[in-house]
Write an enzyme that holds these catalytic residues in place. Structure first.
Site, mmCIF file in Angstrom:
data_model
loop_
_atom_site.group_PDB
_atom_site.id
_atom_site.type_symbol
_atom_site.label_atom_id
_atom_site.label_comp_id
_atom_site.label_asym_id
_atom_site.label_seq_id
_atom_site.Cartn_x
_atom_site.Cartn_y
_atom_site.Cartn_z
ATOM 1 N N ASP A 120 0.860 -1.191 0.000
ATOM 2 C CA ASP A 120 0.000 0.000 0.000
ATOM 3 C C ASP A 120 0.892 1.236 0.000
ATOM 4 O O ASP A 120 2.057 1.168 0.409
ATOM 5 C CB ASP A 120 -0.949 0.025 1.209
ATOM 6 C CG ASP A 120 -0.228 0.054 2.544
ATOM 7 O OD1 ASP A 120 0.765 -0.692 2.698
ATOM 8 O OD2 ASP A 120 -0.624 0.836 3.430
ATOM 9 N N GLU A 187 0.164 -1.057 5.774
ATOM 10 C CA GLU A 187 1.205 -0.551 6.683
ATOM 11 C C GLU A 187 1.039 0.931 6.960
ATOM 12 O O GLU A 187 1.229 1.402 8.081
ATOM 13 C CB GLU A 187 2.600 -0.823 6.095
ATOM 14 C CG GLU A 187 3.760 -0.547 7.070
ATOM 15 C CD GLU A 187 4.202 0.903 7.130
ATOM 16 O OE1 GLU A 187 4.870 1.274 8.115
ATOM 17 O OE2 GLU A 187 3.882 1.688 6.225
HETATM 18 ZN ZN LIG Z 1 6.561 1.978 4.259
#
Ligand SMILES: [Zn+2]
Length: 483
Positions: A120, A187
């Protein structure tokens, strides 16, 4: 008589110099011996894969309802199409739909390791699109760079790990120990649906890792005074993030006849007391350890100062406290971020609150922080409430795992030394503390000077050579695992 005193002073001075210079000279390097390796990578192919990976807009938003998962699906199909050999040879498991665990069966399952990354990316800030030299999701390759969101953080991690495994499969390599590839999908918004769910899966399967290596530190130039080499900084811990809420309650009333001290005034006073005093700073834990690694690599003058910390600590501390980034590794930081009070211009608010975001160094607890804040504010009319996360555990440096990471860096990067450090940002690695002996945070990228600003900012890009070297790093690390 004077002659005698002069002689004594001279002797003291000479002994002092001999002692401090001996300490300086005796500083022994903590860089392991390595042979440089050259890994023959199909560079154009790898660069194209990175370029294509950038085009999927796998953007995570704090408000999860805003996330469009279609590009996530497309990105995962792209991986499967691009690395058929990896998907054939390794066990693949999707966790919570979008995170992925690959298992490469080794000759032994005693001490598996995990290579982590996430795919992501952060959004492009509204209004900054036109400042990009190349469109942020173009993945354009020019003479020197691959451009776009994720080229540094952290599709580069996913792609270079897969390229490395693909390369080793083609070579017929069989890992000594089971190897896990652990790719999270959220994350940037905390990892609760990705990394945390992967960890739950590993726990359920009874898999305990010798270590995991996540993104984190990189290879930077001019990081430390007196060190001419680039430094590969390996995160052995990350700071925690906690909030202190300060609340002042009073009687309110009309603004035409205010008291001398209002709720807001009292709160403002508390905040400025905190900013003026700050939490105590010290060279300790991972930061102290960092200096044992970089000091032997310094030029003589700096080495003299840093090797004799008992004498020069106040000077070193003042150098570190001079810049926010280095000050942050010496103490828990305080940052007032949210103020709430009042909603009418002619009414004194009965209640005023302030939120202070703190980034917590190892050793500080929520309780110790609360006590410290109360001591600094010294006003029992201000209520203090602290909640959040303390720092991660600190991973070892005197073990085989840390040395293997050091060796892989040194074997694939010229003019580079390595050091442990504490990360001041967060990573997915913190979720893995219970399923791994050690958690390290290092992305094997030689960073441009302004690379860190590009990372969540405008014109994110990676030097082509830095990406190729990252693949070589992972190839070397996997090959040397437990060998
Ligand atoms: Zn990162």
């Amino acid at each position: 008589m004077w002659k005698k005193i002069g002689l004594i002073i001279l002797t003291v001075v000479v002994v002092f110099f001999i002692a401090t210079i001996t300490v300086t000279i005796l500083q022994k390097t903590k860089q392991p011996e390595v042979k440089k390796v050259a890994v023959a990578i199909d560079e154009d192919k790898a660069l194209n894969h990175l370029s294509q990976s950038i085009t999927f807009q796998t953007i995570s938003y704090d408000d999860r309802t805003k996330i469009n998962f279609k590009p996530y699906d497309e990105f995962l199909s792209f991986l499967e199409k691009t690395y058929p050999h990896v998907y054939d040879e390794l066990d693949v498991k999707h966790i919570n739909d979008y995170s992925v665990v690959f298992k490469w069966k080794g000759q032994s399952s005693d001490a598996p390791i995990g290579l982590m990354a996430h795919y992501d990316v952060v959004p492009v800030a509204k209004g900054t699109e036109k400042n990009w030299e190349q469109p942020p999701f173009s993945g354009i390759i020019d003479d020197k760079y691959v451009w776009g969101r994720g080229t540094l953080d952290d599709k580069v991690g996913v792609i270079s790990i897969l390229e490395a495994v693909n390369h080793l499969l083609a070579e017929g390599h069989k890992p000594a120990q089971d190897l896990y590839l652990l790719f999270g999908h959220d994350e940037e918004i905390g990892g609760d649906e990705g990394a945390a769910k992967i960890v739950a899966y590993l726990e359920k399967e009874g898999i305990h890792l010798r270590y995991v290596l996540d993104e984190g530190g990189v290879i930077v130039e001019d990081m430390m005074p007196g060190v001419s080499e680039s430094i590969g900084v390996i995160g052995i811990a990350e700071k925690g993030s906690a909030n202190a809420t300060l609340t002042v309650e009073g009687s309110g009333g009309h603004s035409s006849q205010p008291k001398d001290v209002t709720t807001l005034g009292r709160l403002a006073h508390a905040i400025s007391a905190l900013e003026e005093t700050q939490f105590p700073s010290d060279i300790q834990g991972p930061t102290k350890e960092m200096f044992t690694y970089v000091t032997p690599e310094m030029s003589f003058g700096y080495r003299y100062v840093f090797a004799n910390q008992w004498l020069f600590k106040p000077i070193i501390k003042s150098i570190l406290l001079d810049k926010p980034a280095t000050a942050a590794v010496t103490r828990t930081t305080i940052a007032p971020t949210v103020l709430t009070a009042g909603d009418k211009t002619n009414i004194l608010p009965e209640k005023a609150t302030a939120t202070i975001n703190m980034r917590v160094i190892p050793g500080d607890t929520l309780d110790s922080l609360k006590k410290e804040i109360e001591k600094i504010i010294d006003d029992n009319q201000v209520q203090v409430h602290v909640e959040g996360e303390v720092a991660s555990s600190v991973s070892k440096t005197d073990n085989a795992a840390f040395k293997e990471i050091q060796q892989a860096i040194l074997a694939t990067h010229d003019n580079t030394v390595t050091t442990p450090y504490i990360m001041i940002g967060g990573s997915d690695a913190k979720h893995y503390q219970d399923v791994a002996d050690d958690t390290y945070r290092f992305l094997p990228i030689a960073m441009e000077k302004d690379g860190l600003e590009r990372m969540h900012g405008t014109n994110e890009r990676i030097e082509k050579q830095a990406f190729i070297d990252a693949i070589s790093f992972y190839v070397t690390l996997i090959k040397n695992n437990m060998n």
